[in-house]
Scaffold this motif. Structure first.
Motif, PDB file in Angstrom:
ATOM      1  N   ASP A 101      15.041  11.206   8.739  1.00 32.77           N
ATOM      2  CA  ASP A 101      14.357  10.532   7.643  1.00 32.77           C
ATOM      3  C   ASP A 101      12.853  10.793   7.676  1.00 32.77           C
ATOM      4  O   ASP A 101      12.129  10.350   6.793  1.00 32.77           O
ATOM      5  CB  ASP A 101      14.594   9.011   7.724  1.00 32.77           C
ATOM      6  N   HIS A 102      12.387  11.454   8.727  1.00 28.90           N
ATOM      7  CA  HIS A 102      10.937  11.628   8.886  1.00 28.90           C
ATOM      8  C   HIS A 102      10.572  13.104   8.833  1.00 28.90           C
ATOM      9  O   HIS A 102      11.170  13.917   9.531  1.00 28.90           O
ATOM     10  CB  HIS A 102      10.491  11.023  10.218  1.00 28.90           C
ATOM     11  N   ASP A 110       5.663   7.052  12.123  1.00 31.46           N
ATOM     12  CA  ASP A 110       6.467   5.937  11.625  1.00 31.46           C
ATOM     13  C   ASP A 110       7.930   6.050  12.045  1.00 31.46           C
ATOM     14  O   ASP A 110       8.777   5.323  11.563  1.00 31.46           O
ATOM     15  CB  ASP A 110       6.339   5.812  10.099  1.00 31.46           C
TER      16      ASP A 110
ATOM     17  N   ARG B  82      18.069  18.330   3.765  1.00 31.59           N
ATOM     18  CA  ARG B  82      18.643  17.290   4.622  1.00 31.59           C
ATOM     19  C   ARG B  82      19.393  16.263   3.784  1.00 31.59           C
ATOM     20  O   ARG B  82      19.159  16.143   2.598  1.00 31.59           O
ATOM     21  CB  ARG B  82      17.534  16.527   5.340  1.00 31.59           C
ATOM     22  N   GLU B  87      16.918   5.002  -3.377  1.00 32.36           N
ATOM     23  CA  GLU B  87      16.990   3.550  -3.517  1.00 32.36           C
ATOM     24  C   GLU B  87      16.160   3.078  -4.702  1.00 32.36           C
ATOM     25  O   GLU B  87      15.128   3.672  -5.013  1.00 32.36           O
ATOM     26  CB  GLU B  87      16.413   2.852  -2.269  1.00 32.36           C
ATOM     27  N   GLU B  97      21.413   1.363  -3.932  1.00 31.09           N
ATOM     28  CA  GLU B  97      21.075   2.538  -3.136  1.00 31.09           C
ATOM     29  C   GLU B  97      22.293   3.417  -2.955  1.00 31.09           C
ATOM     30  O   GLU B  97      23.426   2.988  -3.128  1.00 31.09           O
ATOM     31  CB  GLU B  97      20.533   2.138  -1.763  1.00 31.09           C
ATOM     32  N   ARG B  98      22.004   4.678  -2.633  1.00 34.19           N
ATOM     33  CA  ARG B  98      23.080   5.580  -2.253  1.00 34.19           C
ATOM     34  C   ARG B  98      22.583   6.302  -1.015  1.00 34.19           C
ATOM     35  O   ARG B  98      21.510   6.896  -1.027  1.00 34.19           O
ATOM     36  CB  ARG B  98      23.368   6.565  -3.405  1.00 34.19           C
ATOM     37  N   GLU B  99      23.353   6.209   0.048  1.00 33.63           N
ATOM     38  CA  GLU B  99      22.928   6.824   1.300  1.00 33.63           C
ATOM     39  C   GLU B  99      23.658   8.131   1.520  1.00 33.63           C
ATOM     40  O   GLU B  99      24.721   8.364   0.955  1.00 33.63           O
ATOM     41  CB  GLU B  99      23.240   5.892   2.478  1.00 33.63           C
ATOM     42  N   ASN B 100      23.071   8.951   2.379  1.00 41.34           N
ATOM     43  CA  ASN B 100      23.752  10.153   2.843  1.00 41.34           C
ATOM     44  C   ASN B 100      24.250  11.049   1.718  1.00 41.34           C
ATOM     45  O   ASN B 100      25.426  11.377   1.655  1.00 41.34           O
ATOM     46  CB  ASN B 100      24.935   9.770   3.728  1.00 41.34           C
ATOM     47  N   LEU B 124      12.789  11.636   2.181  1.00 41.35           N
ATOM     48  CA  LEU B 124      12.063  11.294   3.407  1.00 41.35           C
ATOM     49  C   LEU B 124      11.211  10.054   3.213  1.00 41.35           C
ATOM     50  O   LEU B 124      10.674   9.808   2.139  1.00 41.35           O
ATOM     51  CB  LEU B 124      11.158  12.471   3.807  1.00 41.35           C
ATOM     52  N   LEU B 125      11.072   9.305   4.294  1.00 37.85           N
ATOM     53  CA  LEU B 125      10.329   8.044   4.212  1.00 37.85           C
ATOM     54  C   LEU B 125       8.865   8.281   3.876  1.00 37.85           C
ATOM     55  O   LEU B 125       8.209   7.432   3.285  1.00 37.85           O
ATOM     56  CB  LEU B 125      10.440   7.299   5.543  1.00 37.85           C
TER      57      LEU B 125
END
Lengths: 274, 399
Positions: A101-102, A110, B82, B87, B97-100, B124-125
């Motif tokens: 996620d990063h 983070d 990836r 969300e 939300e939908r994950e993955n 990505l966050l």
């Protein structure tokens, strides 16, 4: 009032028909299970708080073996209540995000929480420089407790949570993606399954009223999954690492997990929450 | 030799035909597939009005969306390397939300959206967040004005049931402590344990009063018994209060304390077993505040031996606050004009009670003058009246 004999017969016939046979779930029948679910989540979070404290204490003491041992049993409490925990996007990211996620991966500022600690403990086999990360995890879990306490649980998220947990299993557990450094995925797997089963159990009377065969099918698939997982239980109540899971068992898990995810996704509709 | 020649020549010819044939079939199939998928795509667009969002490695495209309120479908296409999640956020809370979503694949998110601006996450966050504007429609305006459906009360009623569970457990703990002090014969400790137990009870009082008989054995005053304090049927909190603060003697009190502990355990079971219809959520508060305004404030009869009345009033008021918080989202939507009145009535009553705060709690009620008691009664009455307007405004009563 005058009534023809036929009208009377019809009325009697209608009165004799069990109304529940075609009555939808009354919304107020959901109050009991939804509130019992909140009580369950609150208890799980209390456990998460206590266990996280023990886990982070071990990390801060530099006790690598204990920290490694406590990692998986601590996370279980998070995994079982994920439908609620992940409603708070910021905390879900800081507690449970994966390296993927990063953008900057492991080195990202983070990247915090369980999986960041997992990386150090299992991949680098070190507790060096983890103090701040340990403290932050503690604080985030406490923050989560406070926020959940103040949250009115949306009924559709509670009921929908059962399917969400199974989708989580299908997407991240069967592949062994979640705990890639520790390979303790089976703990999380069981946590997700238990959390989903809890939701089904709480709403069981209401679902059975709508569709008895459905409940039987769901129970059967839960039992199959539990039976396969039980093969990998260790003496101390934990689980073997995921790389020990045989190929035929991995395959055998896919079917029931996918069927459960699909079946449970109809729960919201069955209970009139769409 | 000719035979083999012939037999050699014929397979290639057959093969040529076969190849040509299969090429034709493939082209036809390809064409059909193309046609079918075009049709399917057109149908999808037509049926669902899907909004397509592409997730690239560093951003979403588009990053700003606008959809009308109500049902919306988003097709999230992952064009990054990836697995990502997408969300819709209201503050930090996830709406949908939908994950993955695997790289190269797409997933559909269905959402039922209220008008307003939402943040959207994009992979990505660290990626910048996008904005989702949800614009009001005639239907959403009408829905905003409509009375809430029964489903809308499931959340607040569930939360109130959790409150009853938590407060009942607190009551059981507090009465256990009181019990232990009485059993150990420690008067000072028993006196100190009385008020906290009353606080827990007064949080529950509006709901407990529905259970008439059980509530009598927990909370009845001496006046309800023929021989008053001397009546053997006089049990519960006030019998204990009488012994602790009037007689200052613990003799023979243990069975009374034991019985109270049993009763508060039963109270918890019954409160959780009995379902509360939505209109009762506010009605029980109104009833409780009216007894405060009409009787309890002026007379100080409830805690006549300990004079801990203010402590109980404050606990009643906390439960009123709790219920208003639980109904606030529904009131904001369907009866926004009521909220300022309710909030100011709550605030007024808070201020009045806060005026009596002393170091560790509230002033003893025997020091509160008649004038001050009238003020307390008036604030309780004003709050009861403000709350009384809620049920009709939410469509829960015929009036």
């Amino acid at each position: 009032m005058k009534k023809t004999p036929i009208a009377l017969l019809l009325t009697l016939g209608l009165l004799n028909t069990p109304l529940s046979a075609f009555a939808a779930t009354a919304p107020l029948d959901l109050v009991g299970p939804v509130s019992d679910y909140k009580i369950y989540v609150t208890e799980q979070l209390d456990q998460l708080g206590t266990h996280t404290k023990q886990f982070t204490d071990a990390v801060k003491k530099g006790d690598l073996a204990t920290a490694q041992k406590l990692y998986a049993p601590t996370r279980v409490y998070y995994e079982s209540i994920e439908p609620i925990a992940e409603l708070f996007s910021d905390l879900d990211a800081s507690i449970d995000s994966r390296v993927d996620d990063h953008e900057k991966g492991v080195k990202a500022e983070d990247f915090t929480g369980f999986h960041r600690l997992e990386y150090s403990l299992f991949s680098e086999k070190s507790t060096q420089g983890l103090n701040d990360l340990a403290d932050k995890l503690d604080k985030d879990v406490q923050d989560l407790q406070t926020r959940v306490a103040g949250l009115t649980f949306p009924p559709e998220k509670v009921v929908g949570g059962a399917a969400a947990l199974l989708e989580e299993v299908a997407a991240t557990k069967v592949s062994g993606e979640e705990d890639r450094y520790s390979h303790t995925d089976l703990y999380d797997f069981q946590g997700n399954i238990d959390g989903a089963k809890k939701i089904v159990d709480l709403f069981r009377p209401q679902i059975e009223k709508q569709d008895k065969a459905f409940v039987a099918k769901v129970d059967k698939n839960f039992a199959t999954v539990d039976r396969i997982l039980a093969k990998y239980k260790t003496k101390d109540g934990g689980f073997e690492t995921y790389d020990k899971v045989k190929d035929n068992d991995r395959k055998a898990l896919v079917g029931p997990v996918n069927t459960l995810a699909e079946d449970l996704s109809t729960l919201r509709g069955k209970l009139g929450l769409n | 030799m000719s035979k083999p020649n012939n037999s050699q020549a014929s397979p290639p010819r057959a093969l040529r035909w076969a190849v040509a044939g299969s090429v034709v079939v493939m082209i036809a199939a390809g064409g059909l597939f193309y046609y079918a998928s075009k049709m399917a795509a057109a149908k999808r667009q037509h049926n669902h009005d899907e909004v397509v969002v592409n997730i690239h490695p560093g951003s979403c495209e588009p990053n700003e969306l606008s959809v009308p309120a109500g049902h919306a479908s988003f097709r999230i296409v992952n064009r990054s390397e990836r697995a990502v999640e997408w969300e819709i956020l209201d503050g930090v809370l996830v709406i949908e939300e939908r994950e993955n979503i695997a790289p190269g694949l797409s997933q559909v998110i269905n959402a039922n959206l209220q008008p307003g601006d939402y943040a959207i996450t994009c992979g990505l966050l660290s990626n910048p967040r996008g904005v989702l504007h949800v614009t009001p429609t005639a239907a959403s305006d009408a829905a905003a004005k409509a009375k809430p459906s029964m489903v809308a009360f499931v959340g607040p009623l569930s939360e109130f049931r959790v409150y009853l569970a938590t407060q009942s457990s607190a009551l059981i703990r507090a009465v256990t402590t009181l019990n232990q002090a009485i059993n150990s014969g420690d008067l000072a400790q028993a006196q100190a344990a009385y008020l906290p137990a009353r606080t827990a009870y007064q949080h529950l009082a509006p709901a407990a009063q529905r259970l008439a008989e059980l509530d009598n054995s927990i909370n009845a005053r001496a006046d309800y018994f023929e021989k008053r304090e001397q009546d053997p049927a006089f049990v519960g909190f006030h019998r204990i209060e009488y012994a602790l603060f009037q007689q200052r003697n613990l003799d023979g009190l243990s069975p009374v304390a034991e019985r109270l502990l049993g009763d508060v355990n039963t109270l918890k079971q019954q409160l959780l077993a009995k379902s509360l219809p939505p209109e009762q959520l506010v009605e029980i508060l109104v009833r409780n505040l009216n007894t405060l305004a009409d009787v309890r404030a002026a007379s100080g009869e409830e805690e006549r031996y300990s004079h801990g009345d203010l402590n109980g009033f404050a606990a009643n008021l906390e439960t009123a606050h709790k219920v208003v918080e639980l109904l606030r989202p529904l009131l904001t939507k369907s009866a926004a004009d009521l909220l300022p009145k309710i909030d100011s009535a709550l605030g007024d009553f808070d201020n009045t009670l806060n005026g009596f705060k002393v170091k560790d709690g509230y002033a003893s009620y025997d020091t509160v003058s008649g004038e001050q008691r009238k003020q307390i009664a008036d604030k309780a009455k004003a709050l009861a009246d403000a709350l009384d307007a809620i049920d009709p405004a939410l469509g829960l009563s015929g009036l």
